[in-house]
Design an enzyme around this catalytic site. Structure first.
Site, PDB file in Angstrom:
ATOM      1  N   LYS A 155      52.333  24.169  53.948  1.00 23.01           N
ATOM      2  CA  LYS A 155      52.621  24.304  52.516  1.00 23.01           C
ATOM      3  C   LYS A 155      52.690  25.756  52.042  1.00 23.01           C
ATOM      4  O   LYS A 155      53.324  26.060  51.025  1.00 23.01           O
ATOM      5  CB  LYS A 155      51.567  23.559  51.705  1.00 23.01           C
ATOM      6  CG  LYS A 155      51.672  22.036  51.769  1.00 23.01           C
ATOM      7  CD  LYS A 155      52.808  21.521  50.910  1.00 23.01           C
ATOM      8  CE  LYS A 155      52.760  20.011  50.765  1.00 23.01           C
ATOM      9  NZ  LYS A 155      53.822  19.503  49.866  1.00 23.01           N
ATOM     10  N   SER A 196      51.711  19.104  60.714  1.00 24.00           N
ATOM     11  CA  SER A 196      51.905  19.816  59.450  1.00 24.00           C
ATOM     12  C   SER A 196      50.655  20.445  58.865  1.00 24.00           C
ATOM     13  O   SER A 196      50.750  21.348  58.038  1.00 24.00           O
ATOM     14  CB  SER A 196      52.524  18.867  58.416  1.00 24.00           C
ATOM     15  OG  SER A 196      51.696  17.733  58.233  1.00 24.00           O
TER      16      SER A 196
END
Length: 403
Positions: free
Chosen positions: A51, A303
């Site tokens: 992110k 991720s």
């Protein structure tokens, strides 16, 4: 509209900011699946998640355009840390709205980077509503976690890094929540190799994007419930869905048990700490939700790695039970001196190590003169557990197993 040039520009902005995380061959996963599997380890990113890429790129573009008013965001944790990092880097204020149940480690991670944290709402979507209202009232820029071209471009930098190291991939497997990560990766990947397959994986407890993909239109869910809090998105973004329908080949669903087993597999077999959202791609491969031609070259994006320690402990405990390495029993003993010693001697005889024990003589289901002993045993597999059952039956013990 997101373009490859925007993604390349984002990659330039991220140079010397975001780490070029390792891309490594996974021999055990490859052997189990029959494919050549590579792991893109963005769980090792400096904020513990991909992110950072999108958040930093968005804030950088705001600064380039002269907007230094400060930013607002809503996040379950990982986007928040990316926004906080970017805001601190550029010396602007950041206010982050997070769901009230956000794990403590993620809240502390955001605060440590100087951002203001406001805990509001039961899930991401409720926190998002509060954040939007706050941004409007205070005339601040809102940094969306996925429905923004500059954010998506930043996430797409992952694909550029992957292709720098491997140019003959057959497929990339990507976690899906709001859809920003897979939109950026899919656009870049398809531009660089039109024949590559891009497969998304979502949590069965947060299926909105997967259902919308199948239907070809936005569909929302009434609620979400999954251990993969990073992709626990209730409402589908039409913004990212349009990109996904253009560039993504399929989206699969995995349940929480499968996600938990993938977290444990990565921890034990790959020596990688990965959160629920980051493990869904491995879960899909391990549990055969995705199939390719034998020896296909597959990359799975890990991720994020910001898993709550309490959740990790729960996953490990359940994993030990499911893999027959731990056994929980409630055994009825005669409540007299030596009864517990006799029971423990039987456990010693079958080499079962007692790691926890509790003694109950007051439960209403007990006969007078009896006691319940609850024990947790370290065991060596399914056959060993059957030996334990056999010796207890042989000596006339009443017992039940707890799962």
């Amino acid at each position: 509209m997101i373009t490859l040039e925007k993604i390349k520009k984002a990659s330039q902005r991220l140079e010397n900011i975001a780490q070029k995380t390792p891309l490594a061959y996974a021999p055990i996963l490859s052997e189990l699946s029959g494919y050549n599997v590579y792991l893109k380890k963005d769980n090792l990113q400096i904020t513990g998640s991909f992110k950072l890429r999108g958040a930093f790129n968005k804030i950088a573009t705001l600064i380039e355009n002269g907007d230094k008013r400060g930013v607002v965001a809503a996040s379950a944790g990982n986007h928040a840390q990316g926004v906080a990092y970017g805001a601190k880097y550029f010396g602007i204020e950041a206010t982050i709205f997070m769901p009230e149940a956000t794990p403590l480690n993620k809240v502390q991670g955001v605060k440590s980077k100087g951002a203001n944290v406001v805990l509001k709402g039961n899930n991401y979507d409720e926190a998002y509503s509060y954040a939007i209202e706050y941004a409007k009232e205070n005339n601040l820029s809102f940094v969306h976690p996925f429905a923004d071209d500059e954010v998506i471009a930043g996430q797409g930098s992952i694909a550029l890094e992957i292709f720098e190291e491997i140019d003959n991939l057959d497929a990339i497997i990507v976690p899906v929540g709001g859809g920003g990560l897979i939109s950026g990766i899919a656009k870049a990947a398809k531009e660089l190799n039109p024949n590559i397959k891009v497969i998304g994986v979502a949590a069965a407890g947060a299926p909105a994007m997967a259902q919308s993909f199948k239907a070809g239109k936005p569909l929302n869910t009434d609620s979400v419930r999954t251990i993969a809090d990073g992709i626990a998105v209730k409402n589908t973004s039409e913004f990212t869905l349009n990109y996904i329908l253009k560039w993504v080949d399929d989206i699969k669903l995995v349940c929480d048990d499968e996600i938990a087993s993938a977290i444990l597999f990565l921890l034990e077999r790959q020596k990688l700490l990965v959160e629920g959202a980051g493990a869904v791609g491995v879960a899909a491969l391990l549990h055969k939700h995705i199939e390719f031609e034998p020896n296909s070259n597959i990359c799975i994006v890990l991720s994020g790695g910001n898993i709550d320690v309490t959740m990790l402990n729960l996953i490990i405990e359940k994993g030990l039970l499911k893999s027959y390495r731990k056994m929980k029993l409630v055994v009825t003993l005669i409540d007299k001196p030596g009864a517990l010693e006799h029971f423990s001697s039987l456990m010693r005889k079958v080499s079962a190590n007692i790691v926890h024990i509790g003694y109950d003589r007051t439960s209403t289901d007990l006969e007078f003169g009896d006691a319940h002993v609850s024990v947790a045993l370290e065991t060596k597999g399914e056959h060993h557990q059957e030996q334990i059952r056999d010796i207890l039956r042989e000596h006339g013990y009443k017992f039940r197993e707890e799962h």
